[in-house]
Design a protein around this motif. Structure first.
Motif, PDB file in Angstrom:
ATOM      1  N   MET A 119       0.833  -1.202   0.000  1.00 44.98           N
ATOM      2  CA  MET A 119       0.000   0.000   0.000  1.00 44.98           C
ATOM      3  C   MET A 119       0.868   1.253   0.000  1.00 44.98           C
ATOM      4  O   MET A 119       1.997   1.242   0.475  1.00 44.98           O
ATOM      5  N   SER A 120       0.303   2.333  -0.500  1.00 51.15           N
ATOM      6  CA  SER A 120       0.998   3.631  -0.462  1.00 51.15           C
ATOM      7  C   SER A 120       0.942   4.185   0.958  1.00 51.15           C
ATOM      8  O   SER A 120       0.145   3.737   1.788  1.00 51.15           O
ATOM      9  N   MET A 121       1.759   5.196   1.249  1.00 51.05           N
ATOM     10  CA  MET A 121       1.751   5.821   2.558  1.00 51.05           C
ATOM     11  C   MET A 121       0.373   6.396   2.886  1.00 51.05           C
ATOM     12  O   MET A 121      -0.117   6.267   4.012  1.00 51.05           O
ATOM     13  N   ASP A 122      -0.249   7.026   1.893  1.00 44.58           N
ATOM     14  CA  ASP A 122      -1.568   7.605   2.137  1.00 44.58           C
ATOM     15  C   ASP A 122      -2.591   6.529   2.505  1.00 44.58           C
ATOM     16  O   ASP A 122      -3.399   6.707   3.424  1.00 44.58           O
ATOM     17  N   ASP A 123      -2.555   5.415   1.788  1.00 42.63           N
ATOM     18  CA  ASP A 123      -3.497   4.334   2.079  1.00 42.63           C
ATOM     19  C   ASP A 123      -3.224   3.722   3.450  1.00 42.63           C
ATOM     20  O   ASP A 123      -4.159   3.357   4.177  1.00 42.63           O
ATOM     21  N   LEU A 124      -1.966   3.611   3.805  1.00 41.75           N
ATOM     22  CA  LEU A 124      -1.616   3.078   5.117  1.00 41.75           C
ATOM     23  C   LEU A 124      -2.136   3.997   6.223  1.00 41.75           C
ATOM     24  O   LEU A 124      -2.666   3.535   7.237  1.00 41.75           O
ATOM     25  N   ARG A 125      -1.978   5.288   6.041  1.00 44.22           N
ATOM     26  CA  ARG A 125      -2.480   6.243   7.026  1.00 44.22           C
ATOM     27  C   ARG A 125      -3.992   6.117   7.182  1.00 44.22           C
ATOM     28  O   ARG A 125      -4.526   6.177   8.292  1.00 44.22           O
ATOM     29  N   VAL A 126      -4.678   5.983   6.052  1.00 44.95           N
ATOM     30  CA  VAL A 126      -6.135   5.842   6.098  1.00 44.95           C
ATOM     31  C   VAL A 126      -6.520   4.602   6.896  1.00 44.95           C
ATOM     32  O   VAL A 126      -7.459   4.628   7.709  1.00 44.95           O
ATOM     33  N   GLU A 127      -5.811   3.496   6.686  1.00 49.53           N
ATOM     34  CA  GLU A 127      -6.101   2.261   7.414  1.00 49.53           C
ATOM     35  C   GLU A 127      -5.926   2.467   8.921  1.00 49.53           C
ATOM     36  O   GLU A 127      -6.760   2.041   9.727  1.00 49.53           O
ATOM     37  N   VAL A 128      -4.831   3.113   9.297  1.00 50.24           N
ATOM     38  CA  VAL A 128      -4.555   3.342  10.717  1.00 50.24           C
ATOM     39  C   VAL A 128      -5.589   4.290  11.320  1.00 50.24           C
ATOM     40  O   VAL A 128      -6.136   4.045  12.401  1.00 50.24           O
ATOM     41  N   LEU A 129      -5.868   5.379  10.609  1.00 49.27           N
ATOM     42  CA  LEU A 129      -6.829   6.355  11.109  1.00 49.27           C
ATOM     43  C   LEU A 129      -8.227   5.762  11.240  1.00 49.27           C
ATOM     44  O   LEU A 129      -8.986   6.119  12.150  1.00 49.27           O
ATOM     45  N   THR A 130      -8.576   4.855  10.344  1.00 49.57           N
ATOM     46  CA  THR A 130      -9.888   4.209  10.414  1.00 49.57           C
ATOM     47  C   THR A 130     -10.012   3.383  11.682  1.00 49.57           C
ATOM     48  O   THR A 130     -11.039   3.424  12.377  1.00 49.57           O
ATOM     49  N   LEU A 131      -8.973   2.626  11.992  1.00 49.77           N
ATOM     50  CA  LEU A 131      -8.984   1.835  13.224  1.00 49.77           C
ATOM     51  C   LEU A 131      -9.067   2.733  14.451  1.00 49.77           C
ATOM     52  O   LEU A 131      -9.802   2.451  15.402  1.00 49.77           O
ATOM     53  N   MET A 132      -8.324   3.812  14.434  1.00 51.48           N
ATOM     54  CA  MET A 132      -8.322   4.732  15.568  1.00 51.48           C
ATOM     55  C   MET A 132      -9.679   5.411  15.733  1.00 51.48           C
ATOM     56  O   MET A 132     -10.161   5.591  16.850  1.00 51.48           O
ATOM     57  N   ALA A 133     -10.300   5.793  14.627  1.00 51.93           N
ATOM     58  CA  ALA A 133     -11.589   6.476  14.683  1.00 51.93           C
ATOM     59  C   ALA A 133     -12.686   5.585  15.235  1.00 51.93           C
ATOM     60  O   ALA A 133     -13.665   6.067  15.803  1.00 51.93           O
ATOM     61  N   LYS A 134     -12.534   4.270  15.074  1.00 49.36           N
ATOM     62  CA  LYS A 134     -13.524   3.321  15.577  1.00 49.36           C
ATOM     63  C   LYS A 134     -13.260   2.928  17.026  1.00 49.36           C
ATOM     64  O   LYS A 134     -13.979   2.108  17.584  1.00 49.36           O
ATOM     65  N   SER A 135     -12.243   3.511  17.614  1.00 47.73           N
ATOM     66  CA  SER A 135     -11.870   3.166  18.983  1.00 47.73           C
ATOM     67  C   SER A 135     -11.976   4.393  19.882  1.00 47.73           C
ATOM     68  O   SER A 135     -11.646   5.502  19.459  1.00 47.73           O
TER      69      SER A 135
END
Length: 202
Positions: free
Chosen positions: A58-74
């Motif tokens: 994945m690109s850096m942007d996509d990786l950030r989105v994945e991490v931020l999504t997990l954080m936003a759901k927590s």
């Protein structure tokens, strides 16, 4: 588990402050556990799961989105947000991939363990206490099962025991009839009797 203050990278702030997706519980439940107060209920695939994503490509942007999504759901102060924020602050693809492939599962287990401990802290009945202690003695899957299923089954057990105990304390025919009807009606009926019905029949 003691949590340390978290410094979230500026790029993460907007997504992390999104509404938290809380764990929904059946009507029979006594309430959800808190992680300062509620533990994350994010459903994530295990590292060995066929559904696991190929983060390495994945690109850096996509990786950030994945991490931020997990954080936003927590929830705030959860391990998921702590570890996710640390990964974002390192600003490297390696750190983000490590979090997504390993760290998120460690964080989820910590949050689940805290949630089970929070349930015990509310001084529940014998069934819920027994189920919670069993989960704490187990692994990550045991903790998740306890939060998603086990505690509700245990709560039903405790509720039924409470109704039976009330029947011995109030031997009137009317009370016994109402209590027996509740026991025959399922978890919701038992809970309704404990919260309302028992006070309407004496």
């Amino acid at each position: 588990m003691t949590m340390k203050p978290v410094r979230v990278a500026a790029v993460a702030t907007a997504a992390v402050l999104a509404p938290v997706v809380l764990f929904s519980s059946p009507a029979v439940a006594a309430g959800t556990a808190d992680r300062g107060t509620v533990a994350s209920a994010t459903a994530t695939a295990s590292p060995a799961s066929p559904a696991a994503k190929d983060y390495a490509h994945m690109s850096m942007d996509d990786l950030r989105v994945e991490v931020l999504t997990l954080m936003a759901k927590s929830p705030e102060k959860s391990s998921m947000r702590v570890y996710g924020s640390r990964a974002l602050d390192k600003r490297t693809a390696e750190a983000l991939v490590e979090f997504l492939e390993v760290g998120q599962y460690k964080a989820q287990e910590e949050d689940d363990r805290y949630a089970v401990l929070a349930i015990l802290g509310k001084n529940p009945g014998r069934g819920v206490t027994r189920a919670a202690n069993k989960a704490l003695d187990g692994n990550a899957a045991d903790l998740r099962y306890s939060l998603e299923t086990g505690r509700y089954k245990a709560q039903e057990e405790d509720d039924r025991y409470a109704v039976l105990r009330l029947m011995t304390q109030h031997p009137s025919d009317a009370f016994r009839a109402a209590a027996s009807k509740a026991l025959d009606g399922g978890p919701a009926a038992v809970r309704q009797f404990l919260e309302v019905g028992q006070y309407q029949v004496r």
